[in-house]
Design an enzyme around this catalytic site. Structure first.
Site, short mmCIF file in Angstrom:
data_model
loop_
_atom_site.label_atom_id
_atom_site.label_comp_id
_atom_site.label_asym_id
_atom_site.label_seq_id
_atom_site.Cartn_x
_atom_site.Cartn_y
_atom_site.Cartn_z
N ASN A 189 35.33 49.08 37.84
CA ASN A 189 36.34 47.88 37.44
C ASN A 189 36.03 46.50 37.37
OD1 ASN A 189 37.45 50.30 37.53
ND2 ASN A 189 38.51 49.53 39.25
N SER A 232 40.69 46.67 47.55
CA SER A 232 40.12 47.38 47.28
C SER A 232 40.99 47.47 45.66
CB SER A 232 40.88 48.82 47.60
OG SER A 232 42.65 48.62 48.31
N CYS A 233 41.39 48.44 44.09
CA CYS A 233 41.32 47.99 43.18
C CYS A 233 43.39 47.79 43.28
CB CYS A 233 40.70 49.18 42.34
SG CYS A 233 42.29 50.58 42.24
N PRO A 234 43.92 46.41 42.51
CA PRO A 234 43.18 45.83 41.74
C PRO A 234 42.33 44.80 41.71
CG PRO A 234 45.67 46.49 40.97
CD PRO A 234 45.18 47.04 42.37
N LEU A 235 42.87 44.59 43.07
CA LEU A 235 42.67 42.92 43.32
C LEU A 235 41.20 42.67 42.39
CD1 LEU A 235 44.67 43.32 46.56
CD2 LEU A 235 45.48 42.25 44.63
#
Lengths: 69, 355
Positions: free
Chosen positions: A40, A8-11
């Site tokens: 993103n 999940s964000c930001p990976l």
């Protein structure tokens, strides 16, 4: 290819960023499995000189093909 | 042209920021504690109290705002086809990080959201907290840049994703029909609250908008530093502006360090408490509000994180690490240091090698 499925964000963006920094590819496929990551990564790619083609694969997975402008 | 583009891209998240700020002012006007119109840490702590998980009599109330946020996010995610049950990304580490974040937040006395609400009320101690918060996020960003990861999550069935919202709503309904099962403060912050339907309604709207716009207090600083993207940070600013204007209109704007509502002036611990929060949340991938919203979207890892925060709140009051208006708790400083060390260990042990 960057496989960011399950992350999940930001990976997903970080993995994409690292790959671009390291290899500066002309095209790059990024796999993700949530719409936040699609948004993103697309935004990040657009801001960094890439066009993005999004393809929905089966089972809520998405393939993003980044192509250098 | 570029400016126009920025607003076009980020209007929803900025509008959400303005509305959350306004909601905080309205909730305070209708009874919520001062400068605490909307605080995820405080409200989860109150819920822990209502469930009798800790014995701090002044902070026990089943806050409808929390129920509203999770339910609102859940409904919006279902409508937008973004409800995607998933779990399996280091659940117990997330639980423990959630607890650490809560312990840090209760040393400062507020989550990132209450931090900006306190700034909007003129509480300068919160500026000190902000410095610590940004510092914590920067440390977290350092580890994220070096491939920190808690591992991937996997798709789950609908029950795994729906259970947390359902349990929360069930618990809330129980407080209405069998209130004697729960503890409710008779004095102190827990006894101060807006009317139930108003709190629930505002929670629903905020949860729905936060889901749609992906508002996150940690994401603002993180994305600005890592990707030069400023949308979330602009929303962060919008919350402060809305609260400032609201307080100015109500005549409740009061600049200073001393005598601020439910706050203390021990700057070092205000700073380090928020460092714990910033760093921990950067590793978790979102602030406490964002964790609630993700839990509503069916992310069971975030549901576990929220439970960790509730457990952390219970621990903070049982082990006397939580601060009060008089200052830090007896064990607050040592707990803050332990939390920082714990997060450091998690950070270094989860750096993935590049393939």
């Amino acid at each position: 290819m960057v496989d960011a499925r399950g992350l999940s964000c930001p990976l997903p963006v970080i993995k994409t960023q690292n790959e671009i920094k390291k290899n500066n590819p002309d095209t790059l496929e990024v796999l993700v499995d949530n719409t936040t990551a699609v948004g993103n990564v697309t935004r990040f790619a657009n801001n960094n000189g890439y066009d993005v083609a999004v393809k929905e694969l089966e089972d809520d997975e998405y393939s993003l093909v980044l192509t250098k402008r | 042209m570029k400016k126009e583009n920025f607003f076009k891209k980020n209007w929803l998240v900025m509008l959400t920021g303005l509305l959350i700020g306004a909601a905080a002012v309205v909730l305070t006007a209708f009874g919520n504690p001062k400068n605490m119109g909307f605080c995820i840490a405080c409200f989860l702590r109150d819920i822990a109290g209502a469930l009798k998980l800790h014995g701090a009599a002044p902070v026990q109330y089943f806050r409808p705002e929390i129920v509203g946020i999770v339910a609102g996010a859940c409904i919006m995610a279902l409508i937008g086809k973004e409800f995607k049950p998933k779990a399996g990304s280091s659940p117990f580490i997330r639980f423990a990080l959630g607890a650490a974040v809560m312990i840090g937040a209760l040393v400062f006395l507020g989550c990132p959201l209450r931090m900006v609400i306190r700034i909007g009320g003129g509480d300068l101690n919160a500026i000190v907290g902000l410095v610590g918060f940004v510092l914590g996020i920067l440390i977290g960003v350092f580890f994220l840049k070096h491939n920190f990861s808690l591992g991937r999550a996997y798709k789950q069935g609908p029950v795994e994703g729906l259970l947390f919202p359902i349990l929360l709503i069930g618990g809330f309904v129980l407080t209405l029909i069998a209130g004697s099962l729960f503890a409710f403060s008779e004095e102190g912050p827990g006894s101060m609250h807006a009317p139930i339907l108003l709190a629930l309604g505002i929670g629903l709207v905020v949860g729905a908008l936060a889901q749609k716009s992906r508002l996150c207090m940690v994401g603002g600083v993180r994305d600005a530093v890592m990707f030069k993207e400023f949308g979330l940070l602009a929303a962060f600013g919008c919350i402060i502006v809305a609260v400032l204007v609201g307080n100015a209109i109500r005549g409740t704007l009061n600049w200073g360090f001393e005598g601020q509502p439910i706050a203390h002036t021990e700057w070092l611990w205000n700073l380090l408490g928020m460092t714990v929060v910033g760093w921990g949340c950067a590793l978790l991938g979102g602030c406490p509000l964002r964790q609630l919203v993700l839990a509503g979207e069916g992310n069971a890892d975030s549901a576990i994180t929220v439970l960790g925060m509730i457990a952390g709140a219970a621990a903070a009051h049982t082990l006397k690490t939580a601060s009060s208006a008089d200052g830090t708790g007896a064990n607050g400083p040592i707990a803050t240091i332990v939390c920082l060390l714990f997060i450091l260990v998690i950070s270094v042990t989860h750096l993935k090698k590049e393939q």
